[in-house]
Scaffold this motif. Structure first.
Motif, PDB file in Angstrom:
ATOM      1  N   VAL A 118      40.462  42.428  24.696  1.00  0.00           N
ATOM      2  CA  VAL A 118      41.809  41.913  24.956  1.00  0.00           C
ATOM      3  C   VAL A 118      41.719  41.098  26.234  1.00  0.00           C
ATOM      4  CG1 VAL A 118      44.199  42.521  25.530  1.00  0.00           C
ATOM      5  CG2 VAL A 118      42.918  43.887  23.870  1.00  0.00           C
ATOM      6  N   VAL A 119      42.340  39.935  26.248  1.00  0.00           N
ATOM      7  CA  VAL A 119      42.338  39.097  27.445  1.00  0.00           C
ATOM      8  C   VAL A 119      43.602  39.400  28.250  1.00  0.00           C
ATOM      9  CG1 VAL A 119      42.692  36.710  28.221  1.00  0.00           C
ATOM     10  CG2 VAL A 119      40.901  37.239  26.567  1.00  0.00           C
ATOM     11  N   TYR A 120      43.424  39.571  29.559  1.00  0.00           N
ATOM     12  CA  TYR A 120      44.557  39.803  30.466  1.00  0.00           C
ATOM     13  C   TYR A 120      44.626  38.642  31.440  1.00  0.00           C
ATOM     14  CZ  TYR A 120      44.821  44.532  28.745  1.00  0.00           C
ATOM     15  OH  TYR A 120      44.979  45.610  27.924  1.00  0.00           O
ATOM     16  N   LEU A 121      45.818  38.088  31.617  1.00  0.00           N
ATOM     17  CA  LEU A 121      46.005  37.022  32.595  1.00  0.00           C
ATOM     18  C   LEU A 121      46.862  37.568  33.733  1.00  0.00           C
ATOM     19  CD1 LEU A 121      46.923  33.946  30.333  1.00  0.00           C
ATOM     20  CD2 LEU A 121      44.673  34.640  31.152  1.00  0.00           C
ATOM     21  N   LEU A 122      46.340  37.471  34.943  1.00  0.00           N
ATOM     22  CA  LEU A 122      47.087  37.931  36.108  1.00  0.00           C
ATOM     23  C   LEU A 122      47.357  36.748  37.015  1.00  0.00           C
ATOM     24  CD1 LEU A 122      45.388  41.295  37.157  1.00  0.00           C
ATOM     25  CD2 LEU A 122      47.114  40.892  35.448  1.00  0.00           C
ATOM     26  N   PHE A 123      48.580  36.636  37.452  1.00  0.00           N
ATOM     27  CA  PHE A 123      48.988  35.504  38.271  1.00  0.00           C
ATOM     28  C   PHE A 123      48.326  35.527  39.649  1.00  0.00           C
ATOM     29  CE2 PHE A 123      52.087  33.539  41.245  1.00  0.00           C
ATOM     30  CZ  PHE A 123      52.007  32.248  40.750  1.00  0.00           C
ATOM     31  N   GLU A 124      47.972  34.362  40.159  1.00  0.00           N
ATOM     32  CA  GLU A 124      47.429  34.261  41.519  1.00  0.00           C
ATOM     33  C   GLU A 124      48.497  33.715  42.445  1.00  0.00           C
ATOM     34  OE1 GLU A 124      43.996  31.825  41.202  1.00  0.00           O
ATOM     35  OE2 GLU A 124      42.829  33.423  40.320  1.00  0.00           O
ATOM     36  N   ASP A 125      48.837  34.496  43.446  1.00  0.00           N
ATOM     37  CA  ASP A 125      49.898  34.115  44.383  1.00  0.00           C
ATOM     38  C   ASP A 125      49.699  32.799  45.098  1.00  0.00           C
ATOM     39  OD1 ASP A 125      51.198  36.382  43.838  1.00  0.00           O
ATOM     40  OD2 ASP A 125      51.486  36.986  45.910  1.00  0.00           O
ATOM     41  N   GLY A 131      56.345  31.167  46.795  1.00  0.00           N
ATOM     42  CA  GLY A 131      56.373  32.539  46.295  1.00  0.00           C
ATOM     43  C   GLY A 131      57.459  32.801  45.269  1.00  0.00           C
ATOM     44  N   LYS A 132      58.057  31.738  44.714  1.00  0.00           N
ATOM     45  CA  LYS A 132      59.176  31.936  43.778  1.00  0.00           C
ATOM     46  C   LYS A 132      58.747  32.684  42.524  1.00  0.00           C
ATOM     47  CE  LYS A 132      62.145  28.031  44.909  1.00  0.00           C
ATOM     48  NZ  LYS A 132      62.358  26.621  44.585  1.00  0.00           N
ATOM     49  N   PHE A 133      57.654  32.203  41.936  1.00  0.00           N
ATOM     50  CA  PHE A 133      57.188  32.806  40.690  1.00  0.00           C
ATOM     51  C   PHE A 133      56.756  34.255  40.940  1.00  0.00           C
ATOM     52  CE2 PHE A 133      54.191  33.367  37.116  1.00  0.00           C
ATOM     53  CZ  PHE A 133      54.940  32.891  36.068  1.00  0.00           C
TER      54      PHE A 133
END
Length: 177
Positions: A118-125, A131-133
């Motif tokens: 399973v592929v997991y995508l984690l956001f990079e700050d 920092g809105k997203f």
């Protein structure tokens, strides 16, 4: 340190990760088992690099050492951490940055492939200057805070998953906005 070592990434996903307790467990594995093993045995240990979900990226105090686990005890380790009220996913690191641009803002993620494919995508700050997203993500239900999909192989599939996820997050009604 032997560089032939099997290296994995451990994704910790949750809102209340018990760091004190985790540190004790890691200490036990690292000192009692790895530390006391012979150099020959140490070569066969698996190194797990802890990676945290975005909920914790704004708190620098939560730093964990790499976890050294003997393959024979891996299932025991997984059993212990999975009883701690958060999700732990063992991954093979896959790709540094996948990017998408929406409304002239660049969003970038780190992607991991779990052993279950399973592929997991984690956001990079760091690409989200204001920092809105990142702030919005923290208000969403946990399962919306990262993207996951089974069996993704091609760049196009990654891109589609990322685009879809970013659109969904942006469209999600923000709390207290």
């Amino acid at each position: 340190m032997n560089h032939r070592m099997n290296r994995y990434y451990g994704l910790f996903i949750g809102t209340a990760i018990p760091f004190k307790h985790l540190k004790k467990i890691i200490r036990k594995f690292n000192y009692d088992y790895y530390g006391k093993a012979s150099p020959e045995r140490q070569q066969h240990f698996i190194e797990i690099i802890p990676e945290f979900h975005i909920s914790h990226s704004h708190n620098p105090h939560h730093w964990l050492a790499c976890i050294m686990v003997e393959p024979a005890y891996l299932n025991r380790f997984l059993e212990i951490v999975n009883n701690l009220d958060f999700t732990f996913i063992l991954c093979q690191y896959r790709h540094g940055h996948f990017q998408t641009i929406m409304n002239e803002i660049e969003y970038s993620v780190t992607s991991y492939r779990s052993l279950e494919d399973v592929v997991y995508l984690l956001f990079e700050d760091e690409d989200d200057i204001e920092g809105k997203f990142a702030k919005k993500l923290r208000t969403l239900p946990l399962e919306k805070q990262f993207a996951s999909a089974p069996g993704i192989k091609t760049s196009e599939e990654y891109q589609y998953l990322l685009d879809t996820w970013v659109k969904e997050v942006l469209a999600y009604p923000a709390k207290n906005a």
